[in-house]
Write a protein that holds these residues in place. Sequence first.
Motif, PDB file in Angstrom:
ATOM      1  N   GLY A 175     -18.717  70.052  50.466  1.00  0.00           N
ATOM      2  CA  GLY A 175     -18.609  69.515  51.812  1.00  0.00           C
ATOM      3  C   GLY A 175     -17.652  68.348  51.966  1.00  0.00           C
ATOM      4  N   GLN A 176     -16.987  67.956  50.887  1.00  0.00           N
ATOM      5  CA  GLN A 176     -16.057  66.823  50.909  1.00  0.00           C
ATOM      6  C   GLN A 176     -14.640  67.324  50.604  1.00  0.00           C
ATOM      7  N   PRO A 177     -13.619  66.574  51.074  1.00  0.00           N
ATOM      8  CA  PRO A 177     -12.253  66.971  50.727  1.00  0.00           C
ATOM      9  C   PRO A 177     -12.069  67.049  49.216  1.00  0.00           C
ATOM     10  N   GLY A 178     -11.391  68.102  48.763  1.00  0.00           N
ATOM     11  CA  GLY A 178     -11.127  68.264  47.342  1.00  0.00           C
ATOM     12  C   GLY A 178      -9.679  67.953  46.977  1.00  0.00           C
ATOM     13  N   LEU A 179      -8.899  67.531  47.952  1.00  0.00           N
ATOM     14  CA  LEU A 179      -7.485  67.260  47.747  1.00  0.00           C
ATOM     15  C   LEU A 179      -7.310  65.928  47.028  1.00  0.00           C
ATOM     16  N   LEU A 180      -6.681  65.957  45.851  1.00  0.00           N
ATOM     17  CA  LEU A 180      -6.480  64.741  45.057  1.00  0.00           C
ATOM     18  C   LEU A 180      -5.186  64.033  45.414  1.00  0.00           C
ATOM     19  N   GLY A 181      -4.164  64.799  45.716  1.00  0.00           N
ATOM     20  CA  GLY A 181      -2.860  64.236  46.035  1.00  0.00           C
ATOM     21  C   GLY A 181      -2.074  65.210  46.877  1.00  0.00           C
ATOM     22  N   LEU A 182      -0.963  64.726  47.425  1.00  0.00           N
ATOM     23  CA  LEU A 182      -0.156  65.569  48.299  1.00  0.00           C
ATOM     24  C   LEU A 182       1.273  65.043  48.338  1.00  0.00           C
TER      25      LEU A 182
ATOM     26  N   ARG B  94      -8.011  58.235  47.071  1.00  0.00           N
ATOM     27  CA  ARG B  94      -8.983  57.459  46.314  1.00  0.00           C
ATOM     28  C   ARG B  94     -10.398  58.047  46.392  1.00  0.00           C
ATOM     29  N   GLY B  95     -10.825  58.437  47.580  1.00  0.00           N
ATOM     30  CA  GLY B  95     -12.177  58.960  47.744  1.00  0.00           C
ATOM     31  C   GLY B  95     -12.419  60.204  46.914  1.00  0.00           C
ATOM     32  N   THR B  96     -11.481  61.136  46.986  1.00  0.00           N
ATOM     33  CA  THR B  96     -11.606  62.378  46.216  1.00  0.00           C
ATOM     34  C   THR B  96     -11.622  62.080  44.724  1.00  0.00           C
ATOM     35  N   MET B  97     -10.736  61.213  44.290  1.00  0.00           N
ATOM     36  CA  MET B  97     -10.675  60.830  42.872  1.00  0.00           C
ATOM     37  C   MET B  97     -11.995  60.206  42.420  1.00  0.00           C
ATOM     38  N   SER B  98     -12.524  59.315  43.234  1.00  0.00           N
ATOM     39  CA  SER B  98     -13.763  58.615  42.867  1.00  0.00           C
ATOM     40  C   SER B  98     -14.941  59.579  42.756  1.00  0.00           C
ATOM     41  N   ARG B  99     -14.979  60.576  43.638  1.00  0.00           N
ATOM     42  CA  ARG B  99     -16.076  61.558  43.570  1.00  0.00           C
ATOM     43  C   ARG B  99     -15.940  62.468  42.358  1.00  0.00           C
ATOM     44  N   LEU B 100     -14.720  62.748  41.967  1.00  0.00           N
ATOM     45  CA  LEU B 100     -14.468  63.679  40.863  1.00  0.00           C
ATOM     46  C   LEU B 100     -14.693  63.048  39.495  1.00  0.00           C
ATOM     47  N   CYS B 101     -14.308  61.789  39.342  1.00  0.00           N
ATOM     48  CA  CYS B 101     -14.277  61.148  38.021  1.00  0.00           C
ATOM     49  C   CYS B 101     -15.518  60.296  37.784  1.00  0.00           C
ATOM     50  N   GLU B 102     -16.037  60.379  36.570  1.00  0.00           N
ATOM     51  CA  GLU B 102     -17.265  59.659  36.229  1.00  0.00           C
ATOM     52  C   GLU B 102     -17.020  58.373  35.454  1.00  0.00           C
ATOM     53  N   SER B 103     -15.801  58.160  34.976  1.00  0.00           N
ATOM     54  CA  SER B 103     -15.516  56.943  34.206  1.00  0.00           C
ATOM     55  C   SER B 103     -14.111  56.452  34.549  1.00  0.00           C
TER      56      SER B 103
ATOM     57  N   THR C  80      -8.287  57.259  35.266  1.00  0.00           N
ATOM     58  CA  THR C  80      -6.918  56.950  34.848  1.00  0.00           C
ATOM     59  C   THR C  80      -6.159  58.224  34.494  1.00  0.00           C
ATOM     60  N   GLU C  81      -6.801  59.112  33.751  1.00  0.00           N
ATOM     61  CA  GLU C  81      -6.173  60.381  33.360  1.00  0.00           C
ATOM     62  C   GLU C  81      -5.904  61.252  34.586  1.00  0.00           C
ATOM     63  N   GLU C  82      -6.860  61.328  35.489  1.00  0.00           N
ATOM     64  CA  GLU C  82      -6.696  62.171  36.674  1.00  0.00           C
ATOM     65  C   GLU C  82      -5.580  61.654  37.576  1.00  0.00           C
ATOM     66  N   ILE C  83      -5.466  60.339  37.696  1.00  0.00           N
ATOM     67  CA  ILE C  83      -4.366  59.765  38.485  1.00  0.00           C
ATOM     68  C   ILE C  83      -3.023  60.154  37.867  1.00  0.00           C
ATOM     69  N   ALA C  84      -2.904  60.037  36.550  1.00  0.00           N
ATOM     70  CA  ALA C  84      -1.645  60.379  35.871  1.00  0.00           C
ATOM     71  C   ALA C  84      -1.299  61.855  36.076  1.00  0.00           C
ATOM     72  N   VAL C  85      -2.289  62.725  35.945  1.00  0.00           N
ATOM     73  CA  VAL C  85      -2.045  64.163  36.127  1.00  0.00           C
ATOM     74  C   VAL C  85      -1.655  64.451  37.574  1.00  0.00           C
ATOM     75  N   THR C  86      -2.350  63.848  38.517  1.00  0.00           N
ATOM     76  CA  THR C  86      -2.077  64.104  39.933  1.00  0.00           C
ATOM     77  C   THR C  86      -0.695  63.603  40.336  1.00  0.00           C
ATOM     78  N   VAL C  87      -0.312  62.422  39.895  1.00  0.00           N
ATOM     79  CA  VAL C  87       1.026  61.901  40.213  1.00  0.00           C
ATOM     80  C   VAL C  87       2.101  62.815  39.609  1.00  0.00           C
ATOM     81  N   THR C  88       1.905  63.236  38.366  1.00  0.00           N
ATOM     82  CA  THR C  88       2.850  64.154  37.722  1.00  0.00           C
ATOM     83  C   THR C  88       2.954  65.455  38.510  1.00  0.00           C
ATOM     84  N   TYR C  89       1.815  65.981  38.917  1.00  0.00           N
ATOM     85  CA  TYR C  89       1.735  67.222  39.681  1.00  0.00           C
ATOM     86  C   TYR C  89       2.516  67.100  40.989  1.00  0.00           C
TER      87      TYR C  89
END
Length: 102
Positions: free
Chosen positions: A28-35, A60-69, A74-83
């Motif tokens: 029920g929440q946006p799943g979009l990490l980056g665009l 930020r909201g999507t990232m925060s919901r997805l990541c537990e630590s 940090t890893e997800e941000i790097a992957v998303t920016v690269t993507y």
Amino acid sequence: MNAVDNVVFLIEEEPTEEQMVGTELVDGQPGLLGLHEGTALTDRDDGWSGALPDTIFIFRGTMSRLCESREELTEEIAVTVTYEIAHRFGIDDDRLHDLGWA
């Protein structure tokens, strides 16, 4: 030429409804990490000189919901920016998946 010349990076809490068009909700929440909003470099001609910058959004909201630590975040941000930078170079989702980036 620098690969990210004329690009603005923005951190937003959540994607807008317009940015969510064609994407899926996760629980029920946006799943979009980056665009990446703009035109891929591979789709440009000489007439693009002086064009307004492309924008890469990180949500930020999507990232925060997805990541537990913090490490996972940090890893997800790097992957998303690269993507999203890859999209700037005209690399589509299917090719990124083939390369192991999703």
